[in-house]
Design an enzyme around this catalytic site. Structure first.
Site, short mmCIF file in Angstrom:
data_model
loop_
_atom_site.label_atom_id
_atom_site.label_comp_id
_atom_site.label_asym_id
_atom_site.label_seq_id
_atom_site.Cartn_x
_atom_site.Cartn_y
_atom_site.Cartn_z
N HIS A 1 0.83 -1.22 0.00
CA HIS A 1 0.00 0.00 0.00
C HIS A 1 0.86 1.26 0.00
CE1 HIS A 1 0.20 0.82 4.41
NE2 HIS A 1 0.14 -0.49 4.56
N ASP B 1 6.03 0.40 6.55
CA ASP B 1 4.57 0.32 6.39
C ASP B 1 4.11 1.45 5.49
OD1 ASP B 1 1.99 -0.48 6.70
OD2 ASP B 1 1.75 0.28 8.73
N GLU C 1 -4.89 2.00 2.69
CA GLU C 1 -4.99 0.82 3.56
C GLU C 1 -5.17 1.24 5.01
OE1 GLU C 1 -3.88 -2.38 6.27
OE2 GLU C 1 -2.80 -0.51 6.00
N GLU C 2 -4.38 2.22 5.43
CA GLU C 2 -4.34 2.53 6.86
C GLU C 2 -5.67 3.00 7.41
OE1 GLU C 2 -2.16 1.49 8.58
OE2 GLU C 2 -0.26 1.44 7.50
N HIS D 1 3.69 2.35 12.67
CA HIS D 1 2.77 3.47 12.98
C HIS D 1 3.38 4.49 13.93
CE1 HIS D 1 -1.14 1.03 11.87
NE2 HIS D 1 -0.21 0.98 10.93
ZN LIG Z 1 0.50 -1.55 6.33
#
Ligand SMILES: [Zn+2]
Length: 452
Positions: A269, A281, A313-314, A412
């Site tokens: 993503h 991420d 996505e998040e 995150h």
């Molecule tokens: Zn992710």
């Protein structure tokens, strides 16, 4: 070496009809010498940086994705737009007011409501687990700030996350019990002070919305220790806003030589959270799948490899948008896989039911063995959150399982940056993906056969 590889490539071009372990091994070894993934990862994190859906950076990421795929020789490069209600962070601050003043490290959770401009000041009620909050009486927390201080278990497969992350979404439990705000210990395996954000469901009609945020692990522990001695008062100010925006998924192909044999959809993503630069991420997922697909361009194969950079996505939306955009052609997607657990080594490959027994897939076990990647007999789950929707609609998935032992130290948080990516492990990922794709792109096995 290069001369020999070229000769081998020519021989394989003539002979490879179905999954060919020699060709897969050749791609594996080429990947271990290839820096495309690192270059892609460095480029996205340096040139675009943090890129939540709904921000101007997401548009930059879209343009970056189109330019990168085009430059690397992908065809059918295009953008798929979809509407997005985007939650965006504004100023945030929190501190312990008493027993002594102390600044807190905190990040609001995606979809949290704001506090009043002057903030909220209240006493904190601490629960050691989500289960303890759920067991508490309705009267426990009226006018209080609830803190759930449940630690996360470190596991290779990352299943500690699935267990711990439920506490992130528990603001409605606190609201039901009269709380004025909800704090959660960061869903993290680290003891670093940096908080870890994450998304939660928007409030439903009829629920009393309260602000929700994640505290750094040491700060959550500090409040818990203080609360064991007496009342702890915290002041909290969380500001955010919501906009109607557009999000974009970017897609590009490495064509196969048998269009009727369908396509393999892979990717990561493109969006990220805001505190770091989204290296693990999920710029690394994009980098790994782009690099593996690019390697496939050098050898003949039956099926098209389609690399997808999902655009939201998040905070959700890109999986459902992908299903909506492709629902009439799902039958042509032979199998799909997403890389979204960082850049540390792959340790196992999960395939749909029965696939490991197929004569032209079984030899893949030996090709992956030198990489310390196991043939895992249990079939994969949903294969990645962007794949959940198409998987539910019948598309088979595979999963190259990454070592998640370190991932949730940074995920995150402000420490999700290029600095934590190990280039050697990144290449190992590309090698596992390239070898796997090589076999999946040519196999005669019907992955839908084992599915209900
Ligand atoms: Zn992710």
């Amino acid at each position: 070496m290069q001369f020999r590889a070229a000769i081998l490539g020519l021989c394989l071009a003539a002979s490879a009809a179905w999954g060919d372990p020699q060709k897969a091994a050749q791609l594996r070894d080429a990947a271990l010498r290839d820096d495309t993934a690192w270059n892609v990862l460095e480029s996205l994190t340096t040139e675009v940086g943090p890129r939540p859906a709904g921000t101007p950076a997401a548009a930059q990421a879209r343009d970056w994705g189109v330019a990168k795929l085009t430059a690397l020789g992908f065809t059918n490069v295009h953008v798929e737009a979809f509407p997005k209600r985007a939650w965006l962070r504004d100023a945030e601050a929190a501190e312990i007011v008493g027993p002594f003043a102390h600044r807190l490290a905190l990040l609001g959770l995606g979809n949290s409501v704001s506090t009043p401009p002057a903030g909220i000041t209240a006493q904190v009620v601490v629960f050691d687990s989500l289960a303890a909050l759920k067991a508490a009486p309705q009267s426990c927390c009226v006018g209080k700030i609830v803190l759930v201080n449940q630690p996360m278990t470190r596991t290779q497969g990352g299943d500690g996350y699935g267990n711990a992350v439920r506490a992130r979404s528990a603001a409605p439990e606190a609201s039901l019990r009269g709380a004025v705000a909800y704090l959660v210990r960061s869903i993290s395996t680290s003891t670093a002070r940096a908080p870890h954000t994450g998304g939660v469901q928007p409030w439903k009609p009829g629920q009393r919305a309260i602000p929700a945020a994640a505290l750094g692990v040491p700060d959550a522990d500090l409040i818990a220790h203080m609360a064991a001695r007496g009342p702890v008062t915290v002041h909290l100010s969380l500001q955010s806003h919501v906009v109607d925006a557009t999000a974009w998924t970017v897609s590009g192909d490495i064509s196969g030589n048998e269009p009727a044999a369908g396509a393999i959809v892979i990717g990561g993503h493109l969006d990220s959270w805001d505190p770091g630069t989204g290296a693990i991420d999920d710029a690394s997922g994009i980098a790994i799948t782009v690099a593996a697909a690019k390697l496939m361009a050098a050898t003949p194969h039956r099926r098209t490899i389609r690399v997808v950079m999902w655009g939201s996505e998040e905070t959700g939306g890109s999986g459902a948008a992908y299903l909506a955009a492709h629902k009439d052609e799902l039958g042509s997607i032979v199998i799909a896989g997403e890389s979204d657990v960082g850049a540390d080594n792959v340790y196992g490959l999960q395939l749909p039911e029965g696939a490991w027994n197929a004569p032209d897939i079984a030899p893949l076990e030996s090709v992956l063995a030198p990489l310390k990647v196991m043939a895992m007999r249990a079939p994969p789950g949903e294969g990645g959150s962007d794949l959940e929707a198409i998987h539910d609609a019948g598309v088979p998935v595979f999963a190259l399982r990454q070592d998640a032992s370190r991932y949730f130290d940074y995920h995150h948080s402000q420490d999700d940056t290029l600095a934590i990516v190990d280039p050697v492990q990144l290449r190992q990922n590309v090698a596992a993906w390239a070898a796997t794709l090589s076999i999946l792109a040519d196999t005669n096995f019907d992955f839908r056969k084992g599915q209900k």
